[in-house]
Design a protein around this motif. Structure first.
Motif, PDB file in Angstrom:
ATOM      1  N   SER A  29       0.832  -1.205   0.000  1.00 55.56           N
ATOM      2  CA  SER A  29       0.000   0.000   0.000  1.00 55.56           C
ATOM      3  C   SER A  29       0.863   1.249   0.000  1.00 55.56           C
ATOM      4  O   SER A  29       0.508   2.248  -0.621  1.00 55.56           O
ATOM      5  CB  SER A  29      -0.944  -0.016   1.190  1.00 55.56           C
ATOM      6  OG  SER A  29      -0.434   0.734   2.249  1.00 55.56           O
TER       7      SER A  29
ATOM      8  N   ASN B  52      -7.170   3.787  -2.753  1.00 56.71           N
ATOM      9  CA  ASN B  52      -7.054   2.331  -2.657  1.00 56.71           C
ATOM     10  C   ASN B  52      -5.958   1.927  -1.696  1.00 56.71           C
ATOM     11  O   ASN B  52      -6.109   0.965  -0.933  1.00 56.71           O
ATOM     12  CB  ASN B  52      -6.780   1.741  -4.041  1.00 56.71           C
ATOM     13  CG  ASN B  52      -8.054   1.336  -4.729  1.00 56.71           C
ATOM     14  OD1 ASN B  52      -8.637   0.338  -4.370  1.00 56.71           O
ATOM     15  ND2 ASN B  52      -8.499   2.124  -5.669  1.00 56.71           N
ATOM     16  N   ALA B  53      -4.833   2.674  -1.726  1.00 59.50           N
ATOM     17  CA  ALA B  53      -3.738   2.362  -0.806  1.00 59.50           C
ATOM     18  C   ALA B  53      -4.202   2.531   0.637  1.00 59.50           C
ATOM     19  O   ALA B  53      -3.923   1.686   1.503  1.00 59.50           O
ATOM     20  CB  ALA B  53      -2.543   3.267  -1.093  1.00 59.50           C
TER      21      ALA B  53
ATOM     22  N   ASN C 250      -7.204   2.236   1.714  1.00 59.32           N
ATOM     23  CA  ASN C 250      -8.138   1.150   2.023  1.00 59.32           C
ATOM     24  C   ASN C 250      -7.414  -0.133   2.369  1.00 59.32           C
ATOM     25  O   ASN C 250      -7.826  -0.861   3.266  1.00 59.32           O
ATOM     26  CB  ASN C 250      -9.053   0.912   0.822  1.00 59.32           C
ATOM     27  CG  ASN C 250     -10.389   1.555   1.023  1.00 59.32           C
ATOM     28  OD1 ASN C 250     -10.674   2.048   2.102  1.00 59.32           O
ATOM     29  ND2 ASN C 250     -11.200   1.542   0.001  1.00 59.32           N
ATOM     30  N   ILE C 251      -6.327  -0.429   1.637  1.00 60.23           N
ATOM     31  CA  ILE C 251      -5.555  -1.636   1.963  1.00 60.23           C
ATOM     32  C   ILE C 251      -5.065  -1.555   3.403  1.00 60.23           C
ATOM     33  O   ILE C 251      -5.133  -2.520   4.156  1.00 60.23           O
ATOM     34  CB  ILE C 251      -4.374  -1.802   0.997  1.00 60.23           C
ATOM     35  CG1 ILE C 251      -4.859  -2.089  -0.412  1.00 60.23           C
ATOM     36  CG2 ILE C 251      -3.490  -2.957   1.438  1.00 60.23           C
ATOM     37  CD1 ILE C 251      -3.740  -2.231  -1.392  1.00 60.23           C
ATOM     38  N   ASN C 252      -4.601  -0.362   3.812  1.00 61.76           N
ATOM     39  CA  ASN C 252      -4.126  -0.215   5.185  1.00 61.76           C
ATOM     40  C   ASN C 252      -5.243  -0.475   6.186  1.00 61.76           C
ATOM     41  O   ASN C 252      -5.061  -1.208   7.151  1.00 61.76           O
ATOM     42  CB  ASN C 252      -3.594   1.205   5.394  1.00 61.76           C
ATOM     43  CG  ASN C 252      -2.118   1.272   5.148  1.00 61.76           C
ATOM     44  OD1 ASN C 252      -1.536   0.310   4.684  1.00 61.76           O
ATOM     45  ND2 ASN C 252      -1.525   2.393   5.443  1.00 61.76           N
TER      46      ASN C 252
ATOM     47  N   THR D 224      -1.169  -5.491  -8.800  1.00 63.52           N
ATOM     48  CA  THR D 224      -1.526  -4.159  -8.301  1.00 63.52           C
ATOM     49  C   THR D 224      -0.448  -3.137  -8.624  1.00 63.52           C
ATOM     50  O   THR D 224      -0.726  -2.078  -9.212  1.00 63.52           O
ATOM     51  CB  THR D 224      -1.714  -4.216  -6.779  1.00 63.52           C
ATOM     52  OG1 THR D 224      -2.658  -5.225  -6.477  1.00 63.52           O
ATOM     53  CG2 THR D 224      -2.189  -2.892  -6.263  1.00 63.52           C
TER      54      THR D 224
ATOM     55  N   VAL E 160      -6.039  -5.050  -6.122  1.00 64.35           N
ATOM     56  CA  VAL E 160      -6.418  -4.635  -4.765  1.00 64.35           C
ATOM     57  C   VAL E 160      -7.570  -5.503  -4.266  1.00 64.35           C
ATOM     58  O   VAL E 160      -7.587  -5.927  -3.103  1.00 64.35           O
ATOM     59  CB  VAL E 160      -6.788  -3.145  -4.746  1.00 64.35           C
ATOM     60  CG1 VAL E 160      -7.364  -2.762  -3.411  1.00 64.35           C
ATOM     61  CG2 VAL E 160      -5.564  -2.307  -5.024  1.00 64.35           C
TER      62      VAL E 160
END
Lengths: 111, 166
Positions: free
Chosen positions: A21, A50-51, A53-55, B15, B42
């Motif tokens: 992320s 999106n990054a 959200n991954i976290n 990704t 993702v």
């Protein structure tokens, strides 16, 4: 050291997701900073969201063990959808008025 | 190398590869389609993190909604049949410096910090629990989000409408 690193590489955990992320976030920042086309700037913002959200979901899975992070990720997705719709409407309007969507050429609030 | 590791690295590569093409491609249509792979990767990472409902939501809203919207934006604002579809970059060198510093810092912190983790709970279906949380402890944000979406819908329609005498 090298063996330790290989050992670390072969067991994906929280850190691995966070690093993915982090790199995705940096890509997004780079797109926002360097692209002239407004739509590519928007794509960079989507990568950043999106990054983030991954976290949220990685910490929800490995950190707390509850689902709060996933619920917050849903709200992030909702806001991303609203943001994309509004921003593209604005970009279309700018294109009709200025005939360009290069962000460095649009320097007037009215014509 | 167990299955989890292999799948994790496949989705991580999809990704980050997609993200890299989005950022570095000169052709805006290539960028838009690479964004598809980034979103898909993702979603795969969400599945690995046991967030099944979020993964489906990601596919439906990002790939099915936002990406299509962005493609419409590309088609409506670029002269597709022309060479205008190439896009330029500005202030590349300072941006490379700043972003490398940022990425180095982030990755260093993420790598070296010993995060407090708990034992991962077993896989379970999350949709029912998320729905319950949305209607109990997250009820107010949920209602506000619905109002925000309505406002965004009306606002987007208003802004994008062609003015008759403007």
């Amino acid at each position: 050291m090298a063996q330790e690193f290989m050992q670390w590489l072969s067991h994906p955990g929280l850190n691995h997701f966070l690093i993915v992320s982090g790199i995705l976030f940096s890509f997004g920042i780079f797109a926002v900073l360097t692209r002239r086309n407004a739509i590519l700037v928007l794509m960079g913002i989507e990568l950043i969201l999106n990054a983030a959200n991954i976290n949220f979901i990685a910490f929800s899975r490995y950190g707390t063990g509850t689902l709060d992070g996933q619920v917050i990720a849903i709200f992030v997705i909702i806001l991303a959808a609203a943001e994309a719709a509004i921003a593209l409407a604005i970009v279309l309007n700018i294109y009709q008025n200025f005939n360009t969507i290069n962000v460095d050429e649009i320097n007037q609030l009215r014509d | 190398m167990d299955l989890f590791t292999i799948i994790f690295y496949s989705f991580a590569v999809i990704t980050l590869g997609g993200g890299a093409v989005v950022v570095f491609s000169r052709n805006i249509v290539h960028s838009a389609f690479a964004l598809l792979f980034a979103f898909f990767g993702v979603a795969g990472l969400y599945v690995l993190l046991m967030a099944d409902f979020l993964a489906i939501t990601q596919l439906m809203i990002y790939v099915g909604g936002i990406l299509v919207l962005i493609l419409f934006g590309v088609m409506l604002t670029s002269q597709v049949l022309d060479v205008q579809i190439k896009t330029g970059t500005i202030q590349t060198f300072p941006a490379v410096l700043a972003v490398s510093a940022l990425a180095g810092t982030l990755v260093g912190i993420f790598w070296s910090t010993d995060w407090k983790t708990t034992a991962a709970p077993p896989m379970e279906v999350t949709a029912a629990k998320i729905g319950e949380m949305l209607l109990t402890s997250y009820l107010l944000p949920f209602e506000i989000a619905s109002v925000v979406l309505l406002a965004a819908l009306i606002g987007a329609a208003m802004i994008a409408r062609r003015e008759k005498n403007a």
